[in-house]
Design a protein around this motif. Structure first.
Motif, PDB file in Angstrom:
ATOM      1  N   MET A  53      30.264  47.437  37.552  1.00 47.88           N
ATOM      2  CA  MET A  53      30.299  48.831  37.901  1.00 47.88           C
ATOM      3  C   MET A  53      30.232  48.962  39.426  1.00 47.88           C
ATOM      4  O   MET A  53      29.399  48.331  40.073  1.00 47.88           O
ATOM      5  CB  MET A  53      29.121  49.541  37.244  1.00 47.88           C
ATOM      6  CG  MET A  53      29.026  50.963  37.579  1.00 47.88           C
ATOM      7  SD  MET A  53      27.753  51.673  36.537  1.00 47.88           S
ATOM      8  CE  MET A  53      27.939  53.311  37.017  1.00 47.88           C
ATOM      9  N   LYS A  54      31.097  49.782  39.971  1.00 48.30           N
ATOM     10  CA  LYS A  54      31.174  49.944  41.413  1.00 48.30           C
ATOM     11  C   LYS A  54      30.119  50.950  41.891  1.00 48.30           C
ATOM     12  O   LYS A  54      29.928  51.993  41.300  1.00 48.30           O
ATOM     13  CB  LYS A  54      32.562  50.424  41.793  1.00 48.30           C
ATOM     14  CG  LYS A  54      32.835  50.352  43.264  1.00 48.30           C
ATOM     15  CD  LYS A  54      34.288  50.632  43.553  1.00 48.30           C
ATOM     16  CE  LYS A  54      34.534  50.496  45.032  1.00 48.30           C
ATOM     17  NZ  LYS A  54      35.924  50.725  45.359  1.00 48.30           N
ATOM     18  N   ARG A  55      29.442  50.577  42.973  1.00 50.55           N
ATOM     19  CA  ARG A  55      28.411  51.433  43.560  1.00 50.55           C
ATOM     20  C   ARG A  55      29.033  52.594  44.318  1.00 50.55           C
ATOM     21  O   ARG A  55      30.088  52.457  44.932  1.00 50.55           O
ATOM     22  CB  ARG A  55      27.604  50.600  44.557  1.00 50.55           C
ATOM     23  CG  ARG A  55      26.162  50.676  44.377  1.00 50.55           C
ATOM     24  CD  ARG A  55      25.387  49.790  45.299  1.00 50.55           C
ATOM     25  NE  ARG A  55      26.013  49.449  46.563  1.00 50.55           N
ATOM     26  CZ  ARG A  55      25.376  48.923  47.589  1.00 50.55           C
ATOM     27  NH1 ARG A  55      24.116  48.662  47.485  1.00 50.55           N
ATOM     28  NH2 ARG A  55      25.999  48.628  48.686  1.00 50.55           N
ATOM     29  N   GLU A  56      28.342  53.733  44.312  1.00 49.63           N
ATOM     30  CA  GLU A  56      28.808  54.884  45.089  1.00 49.63           C
ATOM     31  C   GLU A  56      28.578  54.631  46.571  1.00 49.63           C
ATOM     32  O   GLU A  56      27.606  53.991  46.954  1.00 49.63           O
ATOM     33  CB  GLU A  56      28.043  56.144  44.691  1.00 49.63           C
ATOM     34  CG  GLU A  56      28.447  56.708  43.360  1.00 49.63           C
ATOM     35  CD  GLU A  56      27.773  58.037  43.097  1.00 49.63           C
ATOM     36  OE1 GLU A  56      27.638  58.834  44.054  1.00 49.63           O
ATOM     37  OE2 GLU A  56      27.374  58.248  41.954  1.00 49.63           O
ATOM     38  N   LYS A  57      29.482  55.165  47.387  1.00 49.76           N
ATOM     39  CA  LYS A  57      29.350  55.020  48.832  1.00 49.76           C
ATOM     40  C   LYS A  57      28.134  55.805  49.300  1.00 49.76           C
ATOM     41  O   LYS A  57      27.938  56.947  48.932  1.00 49.76           O
ATOM     42  CB  LYS A  57      30.598  55.552  49.525  1.00 49.76           C
ATOM     43  CG  LYS A  57      30.558  55.366  51.026  1.00 49.76           C
ATOM     44  CD  LYS A  57      31.832  55.872  51.654  1.00 49.76           C
ATOM     45  CE  LYS A  57      31.845  55.596  53.128  1.00 49.76           C
ATOM     46  NZ  LYS A  57      31.126  56.531  53.941  1.00 49.76           N
ATOM     47  N   ARG A  58      27.290  55.155  50.119  1.00 46.18           N
ATOM     48  CA  ARG A  58      26.111  55.810  50.692  1.00 46.18           C
ATOM     49  C   ARG A  58      26.385  56.144  52.147  1.00 46.18           C
ATOM     50  O   ARG A  58      27.099  55.422  52.841  1.00 46.18           O
ATOM     51  CB  ARG A  58      24.906  54.886  50.585  1.00 46.18           C
ATOM     52  CG  ARG A  58      24.483  54.649  49.147  1.00 46.18           C
ATOM     53  CD  ARG A  58      23.402  53.622  49.027  1.00 46.18           C
ATOM     54  NE  ARG A  58      22.310  53.849  49.958  1.00 46.18           N
ATOM     55  CZ  ARG A  58      21.282  53.046  50.092  1.00 46.18           C
ATOM     56  NH1 ARG A  58      21.192  51.963  49.353  1.00 46.18           N
ATOM     57  NH2 ARG A  58      20.336  53.313  50.957  1.00 46.18           N
ATOM     58  N   LEU A  59      25.776  57.223  52.604  1.00 49.73           N
ATOM     59  CA  LEU A  59      25.914  57.609  53.997  1.00 49.73           C
ATOM     60  C   LEU A  59      25.091  56.680  54.882  1.00 49.73           C
ATOM     61  O   LEU A  59      24.021  56.213  54.485  1.00 49.73           O
ATOM     62  CB  LEU A  59      25.433  59.047  54.204  1.00 49.73           C
ATOM     63  CG  LEU A  59      26.221  60.139  53.498  1.00 49.73           C
ATOM     64  CD1 LEU A  59      25.542  61.489  53.709  1.00 49.73           C
ATOM     65  CD2 LEU A  59      27.641  60.192  54.004  1.00 49.73           C
ATOM     66  N   THR A  60      25.595  56.438  56.090  1.00 48.60           N
ATOM     67  CA  THR A  60      24.824  55.663  57.049  1.00 48.60           C
ATOM     68  C   THR A  60      23.724  56.551  57.620  1.00 48.60           C
ATOM     69  O   THR A  60      23.720  57.769  57.442  1.00 48.60           O
ATOM     70  CB  THR A  60      25.723  55.183  58.207  1.00 48.60           C
ATOM     71  OG1 THR A  60      26.195  56.321  58.920  1.00 48.60           O
ATOM     72  CG2 THR A  60      26.883  54.341  57.699  1.00 48.60           C
ATOM     73  N   LYS A  61      22.783  55.928  58.313  1.00 51.96           N
ATOM     74  CA  LYS A  61      21.694  56.690  58.920  1.00 51.96           C
ATOM     75  C   LYS A  61      22.250  57.729  59.897  1.00 51.96           C
ATOM     76  O   LYS A  61      21.789  58.868  59.928  1.00 51.96           O
ATOM     77  CB  LYS A  61      20.742  55.737  59.649  1.00 51.96           C
ATOM     78  CG  LYS A  61      19.534  56.407  60.232  1.00 51.96           C
ATOM     79  CD  LYS A  61      18.602  55.387  60.863  1.00 51.96           C
ATOM     80  CE  LYS A  61      17.373  56.058  61.425  1.00 51.96           C
ATOM     81  NZ  LYS A  61      16.480  55.081  62.063  1.00 51.96           N
ATOM     82  N   ARG A  62      23.230  57.368  60.679  1.00 54.34           N
ATOM     83  CA  ARG A  62      23.833  58.288  61.646  1.00 54.34           C
ATOM     84  C   ARG A  62      24.496  59.468  60.912  1.00 54.34           C
ATOM     85  O   ARG A  62      24.384  60.609  61.333  1.00 54.34           O
ATOM     86  CB  ARG A  62      24.857  57.557  62.494  1.00 54.34           C
ATOM     87  CG  ARG A  62      25.513  58.457  63.535  1.00 54.34           C
ATOM     88  CD  ARG A  62      26.432  57.697  64.429  1.00 54.34           C
ATOM     89  NE  ARG A  62      25.628  56.854  65.303  1.00 54.34           N
ATOM     90  CZ  ARG A  62      26.103  55.904  66.074  1.00 54.34           C
ATOM     91  NH1 ARG A  62      27.394  55.674  66.086  1.00 54.34           N
ATOM     92  NH2 ARG A  62      25.319  55.182  66.840  1.00 54.34           N
ATOM     93  N   GLU A  63      25.192  59.185  59.813  1.00 53.94           N
ATOM     94  CA  GLU A  63      25.839  60.248  59.042  1.00 53.94           C
ATOM     95  C   GLU A  63      24.811  61.178  58.391  1.00 53.94           C
ATOM     96  O   GLU A  63      24.998  62.389  58.353  1.00 53.94           O
ATOM     97  CB  GLU A  63      26.753  59.652  57.973  1.00 53.94           C
ATOM     98  CG  GLU A  63      27.964  58.946  58.544  1.00 53.94           C
ATOM     99  CD  GLU A  63      28.708  58.117  57.520  1.00 53.94           C
ATOM    100  OE1 GLU A  63      29.918  57.910  57.708  1.00 53.94           O
ATOM    101  OE2 GLU A  63      28.082  57.672  56.530  1.00 53.94           O
ATOM    102  N   ARG A  64      23.698  60.616  57.907  1.00 58.44           N
ATOM    103  CA  ARG A  64      22.633  61.440  57.312  1.00 58.44           C
ATOM    104  C   ARG A  64      22.009  62.358  58.356  1.00 58.44           C
ATOM    105  O   ARG A  64      21.752  63.528  58.104  1.00 58.44           O
ATOM    106  CB  ARG A  64      21.546  60.568  56.682  1.00 58.44           C
ATOM    107  CG  ARG A  64      21.938  59.965  55.354  1.00 58.44           C
ATOM    108  CD  ARG A  64      20.744  59.358  54.629  1.00 58.44           C
ATOM    109  NE  ARG A  64      19.958  58.449  55.434  1.00 58.44           N
ATOM    110  CZ  ARG A  64      20.115  57.139  55.504  1.00 58.44           C
ATOM    111  NH1 ARG A  64      21.061  56.551  54.811  1.00 58.44           N
ATOM    112  NH2 ARG A  64      19.331  56.402  56.262  1.00 58.44           N
TER     113      ARG A  64
END
Length: 90
Positions: free
Chosen positions: A1-12
Motif C-alpha cells: 500500500m502506498k503512503r500518502e504524501k506528507r507535507l515538509t516542515k517548511r510547507e506546514r
C-alpha cells in the motif's frame, strides 16, 4: 500500500501562516534587548531611534541606549564583525 504524501516542515509552517502567532513586528533594542513598539519611533518625544552603520544597515535602539548602541555599531564598523546585540526580552 502506498503512503500518502506528507507535507515538509517548511510547507506546514507556510500553511499555518509562517508559524508566528504574533500580529506585530518584533523590534528589539540593539544595546539592551527591550521590545520596542513601532509607535515609539514617532512618539513625541521619540523613545526609540533607528541608527545606521557605515554599511547602511539600520538598527533599532531605545532613546536611553543610543550611546551604547552607537558604540556597538562603531565596533562593528571597525572590525567588520556582526553587531553584538543584546538578548531580546519583553
Amino acid at each position: 500500500m502506498k503512503r500518502e504524501k506528507r507535507l515538509t516542515k517548511r510547507e506546514r509552517k507556510a500553511a499555518d501562516g509562517g508559524g508566528h502567532a504574533h500580529d506585530h513586528q518584533h523590534i528589539h533594542c540593539v544595546a539592551c534587548g527591550r521590545h520596542i513598539d513601532p509607535h515609539e519611533f514617532s512618539a513625541s518625544p521619540p523613545t526609540a531611534k533607528i541608527l545606521a552603520c557605515q554599511h547602511g544597515s539600520k538598527f533599532p535602539s531605545c532613546a536611553a541606549c543610543t550611546a551604547q548602541s552607537q558604540k556597538l555599531l562603531d565596533e562593528h564598523d571597525r572590525t567588520g564583525q556582526p553587531v553584538q546585540t543584546a538578548g531580546a526580552w519583553h
